[in-house]
Design an enzyme around this catalytic site. Sequence first.
Site, PDB file in Angstrom:
ATOM      1  N   GLN A   1       1.767  -5.779  -4.489  1.00  0.00           N
ATOM      2  CA  GLN A   1       1.976  -5.089  -3.319  1.00  0.00           C
ATOM      3  C   GLN A   1       0.803  -4.341  -3.003  1.00  0.00           C
ATOM      4  OE1 GLN A   1       5.159  -4.897  -5.288  1.00  0.00           O
ATOM      5  NE2 GLN A   1       5.402  -6.873  -4.691  1.00  0.00           N
TER       6      GLN A   1
ATOM      7  N   ASP B   1      -1.617  -9.038  -0.754  1.00  0.00           N
ATOM      8  CA  ASP B   1      -2.205 -10.293  -0.502  1.00  0.00           C
ATOM      9  C   ASP B   1      -3.934 -10.174  -0.455  1.00  0.00           C
ATOM     10  OD1 ASP B   1       0.287 -11.480  -0.794  1.00  0.00           O
ATOM     11  OD2 ASP B   1       0.397 -11.406   1.431  1.00  0.00           O
TER      12      ASP B   1
ATOM     13  N   GLY C   1       3.120 -12.186  -5.205  1.00  0.00           N
ATOM     14  CA  GLY C   1       2.421 -13.818  -5.205  1.00  0.00           C
ATOM     15  C   GLY C   1       1.101 -13.558  -5.318  1.00  0.00           C
ATOM     16  N   HIS C   2       0.536 -13.795  -6.590  1.00  0.00           N
ATOM     17  CA  HIS C   2      -0.817 -13.838  -6.726  1.00  0.00           C
ATOM     18  C   HIS C   2      -1.230 -15.134  -6.951  1.00  0.00           C
ATOM     19  CE1 HIS C   2      -0.340  -9.372  -8.210  1.00  0.00           C
ATOM     20  NE2 HIS C   2       0.342  -9.696  -6.962  1.00  0.00           N
TER      21      HIS C   2
ATOM     22  N   LYS D   1      -5.702  -9.421  -5.273  1.00  0.00           N
ATOM     23  CA  LYS D   1      -5.735  -8.650  -6.362  1.00  0.00           C
ATOM     24  C   LYS D   1      -5.607  -9.448  -7.549  1.00  0.00           C
ATOM     25  CE  LYS D   1      -1.769  -6.783  -4.951  1.00  0.00           C
ATOM     26  NZ  LYS D   1      -1.988  -7.259  -3.398  1.00  0.00           N
TER      27      LYS D   1
END
Length: 427
Positions: free
Chosen positions: A223, A13, A40-41, A16
């Site tokens: 990640q 987080d 989750g981006h 990215k």
Amino acid sequence: MPAIAIIGAQWGDEGKGKATDLLGNRVDYVVKFNGGNNAGHTVVIGDQKYALHLLPSGILTPGCTPVIGNGVVVDLAVLFEEIDGLEARGVDTSLLKVSANAHVIADYNRSLDKVTERFLGSRRIGTTGRGIGPTYADKMNRVGIPIQDIFDEKILTQKVEGVLELKNQILTKIYNRRSATVEQTVEELLAFAERLHPMVCDTGLLLNQALDRGETVLLEAGQATLLDVDHGTYPFVTSSSATAGGACTGSGIPPMRMDQVIGIVKAYTTRVGEGPFPTELSDDFGEHLRKVGAEYGTTTGRPRRCGWYDSVIARYAARVNGVTDFVLTKLDVLTGLEKVPVCVAYDVNGVRHDEMPVNQSDFHHAVPIYEDFPGWWEDISAAKTFEDLPKNAKDYVLAVEKMSGARISAIGVGPDRDATIVVHELI
Ligand code: GDP
Ligand code: IMO
Ligand code: MG
């Protein structure tokens, strides 16, 4: 032209997705090479906010080809849900390519992920419950299901029969759950075969041919370094290779073709799930960072644990990945603090550690040694150049750069694509 990797330098987080999106219009391909829908981006473009899980962030750039590489584990229902959601918002997903060798996440592995966590109790990892660990375990155990198998019902049925012989013993006898049936599992996977078929190819060949033609390939990690199964804080890690080495194995691009590694690092530190975190703050400052930084998981909505910048792990990430450039994100979140501490080393039972302790027990006992930097109050969210930053913010960035093992080439001052100071052009 080169292959370039974007990796997370902390526990995930870091931003990215935003960094990948920012570079999207300079590259021809964006490849997700590890993980699955545990990621989750969040990408903010103007007044539009997108939360991507399985699709590479390059999908938001028209003309850029998004690729799901062989190192990814794919929940097919989630894949099509995400595609349909983006299409409904006017995003063209027709260029998407998916590796024939990526493995699928079957329902029994989602069940096993959740039930294993429950059984672990206080020793749980705090996984996202998406079936990631069991699916990678099956791959290593040679009982996984690569995507190519779902186009051959006979082979798929044989493989599901084989794996369920074992899985059903575990589900029913150890965990007291319902067994999975071969018919239902096969049916659930076959349901996606027709739609998936045109997207599936040898993505390693596709990407290497693109590099031969002089095109640019960006490899986007899910990640991060400290969650990497080899280099992270094991066992409190995810089950894939999230570091630069994983970018090669997870895409089929050889190391010699990769000449730049961009490490994304937050101006403070966060972590979701269990595991050691030396600079974690359980006081008002932690709550402040969570509130101002909106630190809640994109995937599970869990509050993220927050703490000060840790230069020991940044140096470690620089070393493990061969980081050539850092993008320092969320500097704006630190605005308004009297002083900003940075962890420069650890004290482990009276011994100073300037580098990551090799022993995880030592890391669990690491007490941060801080150096304090004076804060700033000026709003920096509209800063366009490094010179626009107040002196104390500049000094903080320069100090962090000196400690972290690679130059800082861009600085995030807000969630929007444009809220970025570029110090050195990244591509
Ligand atoms: P990822 O998993 O590494 O892609 O990061 P996430 O998207 O899960 O979390 C990063 C969050 O920070 C997202 O909500 C981004 O919109 C936001 N973000 C990224 N860069 C910046 C920044 O420089 N400043 C601020 N305030 N928010 C940012
Ligand atoms: P992005 O790509 C932060 C964490 C989980 C848990 C551990 C193992 O958005 O940075 P898993 O479901 O992967 O088996 O969970 O890893 N985790 C993440 N934390 N960001 C992520 O992804 C994460 N993906 C997994 O919280 O501690
Ligand atoms: Mg995230």
